[in-house]
Design a protein around this motif. Structure first.
Motif, PDB file in Angstrom:
ATOM      1  N   SER A  70      -9.393  25.938  82.695  1.00 35.82           N
ATOM      2  CA  SER A  70      -9.113  25.298  81.406  1.00 35.82           C
ATOM      3  C   SER A  70     -10.091  24.160  81.115  1.00 35.82           C
ATOM      4  O   SER A  70     -10.078  23.605  80.014  1.00 35.82           O
ATOM      5  CB  SER A  70      -7.674  24.778  81.384  1.00 35.82           C
ATOM      6  N   ALA A  71     -10.943  23.815  82.071  1.00 37.79           N
ATOM      7  CA  ALA A  71     -11.939  22.768  81.841  1.00 37.79           C
ATOM      8  C   ALA A  71     -13.006  23.285  80.881  1.00 37.79           C
ATOM      9  O   ALA A  71     -13.173  24.486  80.691  1.00 37.79           O
ATOM     10  CB  ALA A  71     -12.582  22.370  83.172  1.00 37.79           C
ATOM     11  N   SER A  72     -13.704  22.361  80.268  1.00 35.12           N
ATOM     12  CA  SER A  72     -14.751  22.776  79.324  1.00 35.12           C
ATOM     13  C   SER A  72     -16.113  22.346  79.851  1.00 35.12           C
ATOM     14  O   SER A  72     -16.259  21.345  80.543  1.00 35.12           O
ATOM     15  CB  SER A  72     -14.502  22.165  77.952  1.00 35.12           C
ATOM     16  N   GLN A  73     -17.116  23.147  79.505  1.00 30.99           N
ATOM     17  CA  GLN A  73     -18.481  22.878  79.917  1.00 30.99           C
ATOM     18  C   GLN A  73     -19.351  23.011  78.668  1.00 30.99           C
ATOM     19  O   GLN A  73     -19.424  24.088  78.073  1.00 30.99           O
ATOM     20  CB  GLN A  73     -18.893  23.892  80.990  1.00 30.99           C
ATOM     21  N   SER A  74     -19.982  21.918  78.262  1.00 30.75           N
ATOM     22  CA  SER A  74     -20.798  21.878  77.044  1.00 30.75           C
ATOM     23  C   SER A  74     -19.977  22.226  75.803  1.00 30.75           C
ATOM     24  O   SER A  74     -20.442  22.903  74.893  1.00 30.75           O
ATOM     25  CB  SER A  74     -21.993  22.825  77.144  1.00 30.75           C
ATOM     26  N   GLY A  75     -18.732  21.815  75.787  1.00 26.30           N
ATOM     27  CA  GLY A  75     -17.873  22.051  74.635  1.00 26.30           C
ATOM     28  C   GLY A  75     -17.254  23.434  74.583  1.00 26.30           C
ATOM     29  O   GLY A  75     -16.494  23.747  73.686  1.00 26.30           O
ATOM     30  N   ILE A  76     -17.554  24.288  75.554  1.00 27.23           N
ATOM     31  CA  ILE A  76     -17.000  25.641  75.597  1.00 27.23           C
ATOM     32  C   ILE A  76     -16.125  25.747  76.850  1.00 27.23           C
ATOM     33  O   ILE A  76     -16.527  25.320  77.932  1.00 27.23           O
ATOM     34  CB  ILE A  76     -18.124  26.698  75.649  1.00 27.23           C
ATOM     35  N   GLY A  77     -14.956  26.291  76.689  1.00 26.96           N
ATOM     36  CA  GLY A  77     -14.048  26.441  77.826  1.00 26.96           C
ATOM     37  C   GLY A  77     -14.607  27.400  78.864  1.00 26.96           C
ATOM     38  O   GLY A  77     -15.292  28.369  78.544  1.00 26.96           O
ATOM     39  N   ARG A  78     -14.318  27.115  80.130  1.00 28.90           N
ATOM     40  CA  ARG A  78     -14.817  27.971  81.206  1.00 28.90           C
ATOM     41  C   ARG A  78     -14.222  29.372  81.133  1.00 28.90           C
ATOM     42  O   ARG A  78     -14.858  30.341  81.513  1.00 28.90           O
ATOM     43  CB  ARG A  78     -14.504  27.348  82.565  1.00 28.90           C
TER      44      ARG A  78
END
Length: 133
Positions: free
Chosen positions: A106-114
């Motif tokens: 559920s974390a996001s990376q560069s504004g996109i969810g994993r």
């Protein structure tokens, strides 16, 4: 026949020595009794020792076999070298990708969810494997 984890056989070989070592370290030590009729006590002890010697050997052997079989199972033997796919192509082949919904996804990376990134990568993988891309 091959093994998926052949290093486990070496570990199992070392682990087989463990019951043998424990057996020899925990043997009962003889106790001396100051008795005048020591002859009868010695006869009773020798009879008891001869009866239990075979039983102790069999128990030790079974323990070593059990440890060896456990190590063999952990090595995951491969009895046949079967191909991953059928020879007739992808017609009978099904691929499945499983994505989890745990807290880390559920974390996001560069504004996109994993989870969305993983879904996109799974789609790319499936398209590349089936020849659709």
């Amino acid at each position: 026949m091959g093994f998926l984890h052949p290093a486990m056989l070496g570990i199992a070989g070392a682990a087989i020595a463990l019951p043998l070592l424990i057996h020899f370290l925990t043997r009962p030590r003889p106790i001396r009794f100051p008795l005048s009729t020591i002859r009868f006590v010695r006869e009773a002890v020798s009879q008891k020792k001869s009866r239990h010697r075979l039983r102790d050997f069999l128990v030790l052997l079974l323990r070593m076999v059990a440890v060896g079989l456990l190590g063999w199972a952990f090595a995951r033997p491969l009895f046949q070298d079967r191909p991953w796919t059928d020879s007739d192509g992808a017609s009978s082949l099904r691929r499945v990708v499983i994505l989890d919904t745990s807290q880390s996804m559920s974390a996001s990376q560069s504004g996109i969810g994993r989870f969305e990134l993983a879904r996109a990568r799974a789609t790319q993988f499936l398209k590349a494997r089936t020849g659709l891309a």
